[in-house]
Motif scaffolding. Sequence first.
Motif, mmCIF file in Angstrom:
data_model
loop_
_atom_site.group_PDB
_atom_site.id
_atom_site.type_symbol
_atom_site.label_atom_id
_atom_site.label_comp_id
_atom_site.label_asym_id
_atom_site.label_seq_id
_atom_site.Cartn_x
_atom_site.Cartn_y
_atom_site.Cartn_z
ATOM 1 N N ALA A 1 84.035 67.808 -8.676
ATOM 2 C CA ALA A 1 83.805 69.186 -8.244
ATOM 3 C C ALA A 1 84.325 69.396 -6.825
ATOM 4 O O ALA A 1 84.844 70.474 -6.490
ATOM 5 N N LEU A 2 84.201 68.373 -5.995
ATOM 6 C CA LEU A 2 84.705 68.460 -4.627
ATOM 7 C C LEU A 2 86.221 68.617 -4.623
ATOM 8 O O LEU A 2 86.774 69.444 -3.884
ATOM 9 N N LEU A 3 86.896 67.834 -5.452
ATOM 10 C CA LEU A 3 88.354 67.946 -5.533
ATOM 11 C C LEU A 3 88.770 69.336 -6.002
ATOM 12 O O LEU A 3 89.772 69.893 -5.528
ATOM 13 N N SER A 4 88.005 69.899 -6.920
ATOM 14 C CA SER A 4 88.308 71.263 -7.390
ATOM 15 C C SER A 4 88.166 72.265 -6.251
ATOM 16 O O SER A 4 88.972 73.196 -6.124
ATOM 17 N N LYS A 5 87.166 72.075 -5.408
ATOM 18 C CA LYS A 5 87.011 72.945 -4.246
ATOM 19 C C LYS A 5 88.229 72.842 -3.330
ATOM 20 O O LYS A 5 88.746 73.854 -2.847
ATOM 21 N N TYR A 6 88.671 71.615 -3.087
ATOM 22 C CA TYR A 6 89.840 71.426 -2.232
ATOM 23 C C TYR A 6 91.076 72.090 -2.855
ATOM 24 O O TYR A 6 91.841 72.776 -2.173
ATOM 25 N N ASP A 7 91.261 71.877 -4.155
ATOM 26 C CA ASP A 7 92.437 72.433 -4.833
ATOM 27 C C ASP A 7 92.433 73.959 -4.814
ATOM 28 O O ASP A 7 93.493 74.586 -4.742
ATOM 29 N N ASN A 8 91.241 74.547 -4.874
ATOM 30 C CA ASN A 8 91.120 76.005 -4.883
ATOM 31 C C ASN A 8 90.952 76.596 -3.487
ATOM 32 O O ASN A 8 90.729 77.812 -3.351
ATOM 33 N N MET A 9 91.042 75.741 -2.459
ATOM 34 C CA MET A 9 90.858 76.154 -1.061
ATOM 35 C C MET A 9 89.504 76.829 -0.863
ATOM 36 O O MET A 9 89.348 77.733 -0.052
ATOM 37 N N ASP A 10 88.522 76.330 -1.610
ATOM 38 C CA ASP A 10 87.168 76.886 -1.552
ATOM 39 C C ASP A 10 86.292 75.992 -0.668
ATOM 40 O O ASP A 10 85.296 75.416 -1.111
ATOM 41 N N PHE A 11 86.681 75.838 0.583
ATOM 42 C CA PHE A 11 85.934 74.997 1.513
ATOM 43 C C PHE A 11 86.339 75.361 2.935
ATOM 44 O O PHE A 11 87.318 76.085 3.150
ATOM 45 N N GLN A 12 85.587 74.870 3.913
ATOM 46 C CA GLN A 12 85.943 75.045 5.318
ATOM 47 C C GLN A 12 86.503 73.749 5.904
ATOM 48 O O GLN A 12 87.602 73.719 6.446
ATOM 49 N N ILE A 13 85.720 72.694 5.788
ATOM 50 C CA ILE A 13 86.149 71.381 6.262
ATOM 51 C C ILE A 13 85.506 70.336 5.365
ATOM 52 O O ILE A 13 84.370 70.500 4.927
ATOM 53 N N GLY A 14 86.252 69.282 5.037
ATOM 54 C CA GLY A 14 85.720 68.278 4.125
ATOM 55 C C GLY A 14 86.322 66.910 4.399
ATOM 56 O O GLY A 14 87.310 66.787 5.129
ATOM 57 N N ARG A 15 85.747 65.889 3.808
ATOM 58 C CA ARG A 15 86.221 64.531 4.063
ATOM 59 C C ARG A 15 87.173 64.064 2.958
ATOM 60 O O ARG A 15 87.021 64.380 1.780
ATOM 61 N N LEU A 16 88.181 63.309 3.394
ATOM 62 C CA LEU A 16 89.154 62.722 2.476
ATOM 63 C C LEU A 16 89.640 61.399 3.061
ATOM 64 O O LEU A 16 89.326 61.051 4.199
ATOM 65 N N GLY A 17 90.431 60.679 2.282
ATOM 66 C CA GLY A 17 91.066 59.470 2.763
ATOM 67 C C GLY A 17 92.446 59.370 2.148
ATOM 68 O O GLY A 17 92.709 59.937 1.091
ATOM 69 N N TRP A 18 93.344 58.684 2.830
ATOM 70 C CA TRP A 18 94.701 58.510 2.310
ATOM 71 C C TRP A 18 95.110 57.062 2.474
ATOM 72 O O TRP A 18 94.967 56.478 3.544
ATOM 73 N N VAL A 19 95.632 56.487 1.398
ATOM 74 C CA VAL A 19 96.086 55.104 1.384
ATOM 75 C C VAL A 19 97.590 55.087 1.162
ATOM 76 O O VAL A 19 98.099 55.766 0.271
ATOM 77 N N ALA A 20 98.296 54.309 1.961
ATOM 78 C CA ALA A 20 99.751 54.251 1.843
ATOM 79 C C ALA A 20 100.166 53.712 0.477
ATOM 80 O O ALA A 20 99.710 52.658 0.051
ATOM 81 N N ASP A 21 101.029 54.452 -0.214
ATOM 82 C CA ASP A 21 101.619 53.960 -1.457
ATOM 83 C C ASP A 21 102.709 52.941 -1.150
ATOM 84 O O ASP A 21 102.946 52.020 -1.911
ATOM 85 N N TYR A 22 103.390 53.150 -0.028
ATOM 86 C CA TYR A 22 104.406 52.228 0.480
ATOM 87 C C TYR A 22 104.438 52.417 1.991
ATOM 88 O O TYR A 22 104.148 53.500 2.495
ATOM 89 N N PRO A 23 104.749 51.355 2.735
ATOM 90 C CA PRO A 23 104.538 51.368 4.190
ATOM 91 C C PRO A 23 105.599 52.087 5.007
ATOM 92 O O PRO A 23 106.332 51.482 5.792
ATOM 93 N N ILE A 24 105.665 53.401 4.841
ATOM 94 C CA ILE A 24 106.594 54.216 5.637
ATOM 95 C C ILE A 24 105.880 55.493 6.077
ATOM 96 O O ILE A 24 104.982 55.978 5.385
ATOM 97 N N MET A 25 106.276 56.044 7.228
ATOM 98 C CA MET A 25 105.645 57.265 7.741
ATOM 99 C C MET A 25 105.749 58.419 6.757
ATOM 100 O O MET A 25 104.845 59.241 6.638
ATOM 101 N N ASP A 26 106.883 58.476 6.065
ATOM 102 C CA ASP A 26 107.115 59.550 5.103
ATOM 103 C C ASP A 26 105.966 59.680 4.114
ATOM 104 O O ASP A 26 105.601 60.777 3.698
ATOM 105 N N ASN A 27 105.353 58.543 3.740
ATOM 106 C CA ASN A 27 104.307 58.556 2.729
ATOM 107 C C ASN A 27 103.017 59.178 3.228
ATOM 108 O O ASN A 27 102.120 59.495 2.442
#
Length: 567
Positions: free
Chosen positions: A448-474
């Motif tokens: 449900a949280l992801l749906s809120k993010y996808d629908n821009m139905d939030f103000q501020i929320g927590r997330l994390g990002w893990v590198a798929d491959y070790p480059i800045m572009d990712n």
Amino acid sequence: MAEMKNEFHQPVVGRRAFVGGTLAASSLAFLAACGKKDAPAAGSADAAAEGVTLNFSINNPVCIDPYNVQEDQGTQVEFQLFDSLMKYDFKAEDLKPLACESFEASEDATKFTFHLIEGAKFHNGDPVTSADFKRGWTRLVSPKSAIQVDRGPSQIAYHLSQVKGYDELAAGDADDFAGLSCPDDLTFVVELSAAYADFPYVCSHPALAPVPAAADEDANAFYLAPIGNGAFMMKPGTKWEDGQYIDLVRFDDYYGDKAVVDGIHFGIQKDIETSYKEFQAGNFDVADVPTAQIDACKAEAGESKDGYTMSEGGRMLLGSEPSTYYLVCNTTVEPFNNADFRKGVSMAINREAICKSIFKGTRTPADGIVPPGMDGYREGAWEFAAYDVDKANEFLDKVAPMNGDSRGIEMVLSYNQDGGHKEIMESVIGDLARVGITVTSDTPEWSALLSKYDNMDFQIGRLGWVADYPIMDNFLYPLFHSDSLGGDNKSGYSNPEVDKLIEEARTIVDDTQRVAKMQEADAIIGADLPVIPLMFYTHTLVGSSRVKNLYIDPQKKAYLARAELTA
């Protein structure tokens, strides 16, 4: 890849030691010469007990079929079953061929030719050919593929967005992936729609593996019991038992060095606490460690010297990962459409306190979105990702001056409570209260949280990002480019100048110049602050006394084929 719902799902490589420094290998070297496959380091079979099964604790995966491996639990299993074209060797700090013998790139970095290893087989005995790589990549993108018709669209098709014909295939307007060709069984050619010197790194993603014809013949059977080309295969007669287990056995016809252990039992646990109790009871050889148990576990198991290798006297892994924990701001709504407000919020948060008090010093305060191990990381790159209450108040005063002990601003912080996030968010809420901001918690379930993010139905929320491959572009392209809006760019951030710099960087063959251009884009993003970085991740894994030797890389991929167990 997006970090999943709880602390159980945290692949990482980051910090100052992505394994001791700069990670990226030279793309110029790729363009100037072909790479040769290094033979995997042979396990000391004579010194380790064979005929044994390694018991590895995981959370229930999202998927173990390459077409949709989007988080570290499913990727852990898929990584044992499949070999993609390339691999990033964190120890050597080099990108190397894996399922190919060598490759060449055109001078303008728009065409890559991979020469596959002769004699490689799938677990069903079929030979691995270039057509199998084309099939594997096509089914990630095409909505007409049997797996997508059966199981829905892939969430990771964007990894191939630079390949010529991607848009037409993804839209269902084409049946063939125009940029992929197979001149012969052992030659796989990839043409891109634009120059992208970092593309060989993309080819190291576990999802970009070959699949046999059986994947299309019975998509559902393959989904639950994938047939790969890796060192382990699904145990005959078994499949992924949802919420229970996944059993693998050694593939004796593997083209590389055979696995030392006979098999792997992935026991599926509902949460990290349950997993660790089972580990303590002797039912697992590898498990994640709950934060509250880190100090005791470190004292009992001993801390690994390099942070990534379990061995006698050091079976607790605390190596850094290429992952960032952050708050995403909805830049399309008040007050988060105001950069001064975002800066004030960011500088009011005591990251050091969170890392020390909650995580026992096993995490590092984030000073930007790009982790320290990445080529291009700069210490203190984001000026406003720092704790400074006085400056925080200065920025917040521009938006809503303090009246007594309140600014009259009430904001909603969205997060999932499982996995230890509640304690982190409560610390953030306390910090913001001290600068006059009242925060209300919004704590839906993860989906449900992801749906809120996808629908821009939030103000501020927590997330994390893990590198798929070790480059800045990712980090920069999926999180901040306008093309990623509606996808991983959850903040609604769009800056034409940033888009232009990222696009220009992708076309630059020279490593130094490409990274410098990415750093320009990163500097602008840091000044705009559409997200608020909080901390960089580290491993918190432990091995049992049976583990003689096991390497788990910064991205949390365990090299189980080389694992050694005592009797």
